[in-house]
Design a protein around this motif. Structure first.
Motif, PDB file in Angstrom:
ATOM      1  N   SER A   1      22.275  29.241  30.824  1.00 18.38           N
ATOM      2  CA  SER A   1      23.704  29.241  30.483  1.00 18.38           C
ATOM      3  C   SER A   1      24.220  30.662  30.318  1.00 18.38           C
ATOM      4  O   SER A   1      25.348  30.961  30.727  1.00 18.38           O
ATOM      5  N   ILE A   2      23.404  31.552  29.754  1.00 15.53           N
ATOM      6  CA  ILE A   2      23.802  32.958  29.624  1.00 15.53           C
ATOM      7  C   ILE A   2      23.971  33.577  31.008  1.00 15.53           C
ATOM      8  O   ILE A   2      24.934  34.295  31.267  1.00 15.53           O
TER       9      ILE A   2
ATOM     10  N   SER B   1      27.486  34.950  32.662  1.00 18.60           N
ATOM     11  CA  SER B   1      27.586  36.297  33.224  1.00 18.60           C
ATOM     12  C   SER B   1      28.112  36.247  34.654  1.00 18.60           C
ATOM     13  O   SER B   1      28.985  37.034  35.030  1.00 18.60           O
ATOM     14  N   ARG B   2      27.578  35.323  35.445  1.00 21.14           N
ATOM     15  CA  ARG B   2      28.053  35.177  36.826  1.00 21.14           C
ATOM     16  C   ARG B   2      29.522  34.779  36.873  1.00 21.14           C
ATOM     17  O   ARG B   2      30.292  35.277  37.700  1.00 21.14           O
ATOM     18  N   ALA B   3      29.921  33.896  35.959  1.00 19.47           N
ATOM     19  CA  ALA B   3      31.321  33.462  35.919  1.00 19.47           C
ATOM     20  C   ALA B   3      32.233  34.637  35.580  1.00 19.47           C
ATOM     21  O   ALA B   3      33.296  34.797  36.183  1.00 19.47           O
ATOM     22  N   GLN B   4      31.819  35.470  34.635  1.00 16.67           N
ATOM     23  CA  GLN B   4      32.618  36.645  34.280  1.00 16.67           C
ATOM     24  C   GLN B   4      32.733  37.595  35.462  1.00 16.67           C
ATOM     25  O   GLN B   4      33.808  38.140  35.734  1.00 16.67           O
ATOM     26  N   ASN B   5      31.634  37.783  36.181  1.00 15.62           N
ATOM     27  CA  ASN B   5      31.668  38.646  37.374  1.00 15.62           C
ATOM     28  C   ASN B   5      32.591  38.074  38.439  1.00 15.62           C
ATOM     29  O   ASN B   5      33.348  38.818  39.081  1.00 15.62           O
TER      30      ASN B   5
ATOM     31  N   ALA C   1      37.711  38.097  41.364  1.00 16.03           N
ATOM     32  CA  ALA C   1      38.931  37.384  41.757  1.00 16.03           C
ATOM     33  C   ALA C   1      40.170  38.157  41.317  1.00 16.03           C
ATOM     34  O   ALA C   1      41.157  38.236  42.048  1.00 16.03           O
ATOM     35  N   GLU C   2      40.117  38.744  40.142  1.00 19.42           N
ATOM     36  CA  GLU C   2      41.250  39.531  39.652  1.00 19.42           C
ATOM     37  C   GLU C   2      41.467  40.772  40.518  1.00 19.42           C
ATOM     38  O   GLU C   2      42.611  41.133  40.817  1.00 19.42           O
ATOM     39  N   ARG C   3      40.382  41.406  40.946  1.00 23.07           N
ATOM     40  CA  ARG C   3      40.506  42.569  41.840  1.00 23.07           C
ATOM     41  C   ARG C   3      41.126  42.154  43.181  1.00 23.07           C
ATOM     42  O   ARG C   3      42.000  42.845  43.707  1.00 23.07           O
ATOM     43  N   VAL C   4      40.689  41.030  43.726  1.00 22.26           N
ATOM     44  CA  VAL C   4      41.231  40.546  44.999  1.00 22.26           C
ATOM     45  C   VAL C   4      42.709  40.201  44.840  1.00 22.26           C
ATOM     46  O   VAL C   4      43.527  40.518  45.710  1.00 22.26           O
TER      47      VAL C   4
END
Length: 127
Positions: A67-68, A72-76, A81-84
Motif C-alpha cells: 500500500s505504501i 507513492s506511485r499514485a503521488q508520482n 498528470a499535473e505537469r502534462v
C-alpha cells in the motif's frame, strides 16, 4: 538490484524475529498456565501457532508495504498528470494567441470561450 533484494531480506528477518518472539511468548503463556516445564508436544504446538501468527503478521506487513508503494506511485502519477496539464495549458494558450494574431484565422467557439474566460479576471491597480 539492492532495491529488490533488500526488502526481501528485511521481511525474512522480521519473520524470524516474529517467530522467535511468538514461540517464546507461547511457551511463557503455557508455563504460566500449567506448572512444570513444557513438553515436546507443547513446544511443537507453540511453534506451529507462532509460525501461523508470524505468517499472518508477514502478510499484513506485505500488504502495508504494497500500500505504501501504491501510494507513492499514485503521488508520482498525480504529479506527472499535473505537469502534462500545465504543458497542455501553455500549448493551448500559444495556439490561441496565434489564432488571434493571424489574419483570417477562424476562431472556434471553444477558442472564444477560452479567450473570454481569460479576460474575466478582476483588474486591480497596483501602486
Amino acid at each position: 538490484w539492492s532495491n529488490a533484494v533488500l526488502p526481501t531480506i528485511q521481511r525474512g528477518s522480521r519473520v524470524v524475529s516474529n517467530v522467535q518472539g511468538a514461540i517464546q511468548e507461547e511457551l511463557n503463556e503455557k508455563e504460566s498456565i500449567g506448572s512444570g516445564s513444557a513438553g515436546v508436544g507443547q513446544v511443537w504446538k507453540a511453534a506451529m501457532e507462532a509460525a501461523k501468527r508470524a505468517g499472518n503478521n508477514l502478510n499484513r506487513q506485505a500488504m502495508v508495504d504494497k500500500s505504501i508503494e501504491l501510494e507513492s506511485r499514485a503521488q508520482n502519477e498525480l504529479a506527472q498528470a499535473e505537469r502534462v496539464r500545465a504543458e497542455l495549458s501553455v500549448i493551448m494558450e500559444k495556439r490561441l494567441q496565434l489564432a488571434l494574431y493571424t489574419p483570417n484565422s477562424a476562431l472556434s467557439s471553444q477558442d472564444a470561450s477560452q479567450l473570454l474566460d481569460g479576460m474575466n479576471v478582476p483588474d486591480t491597480r497596483t501602486i
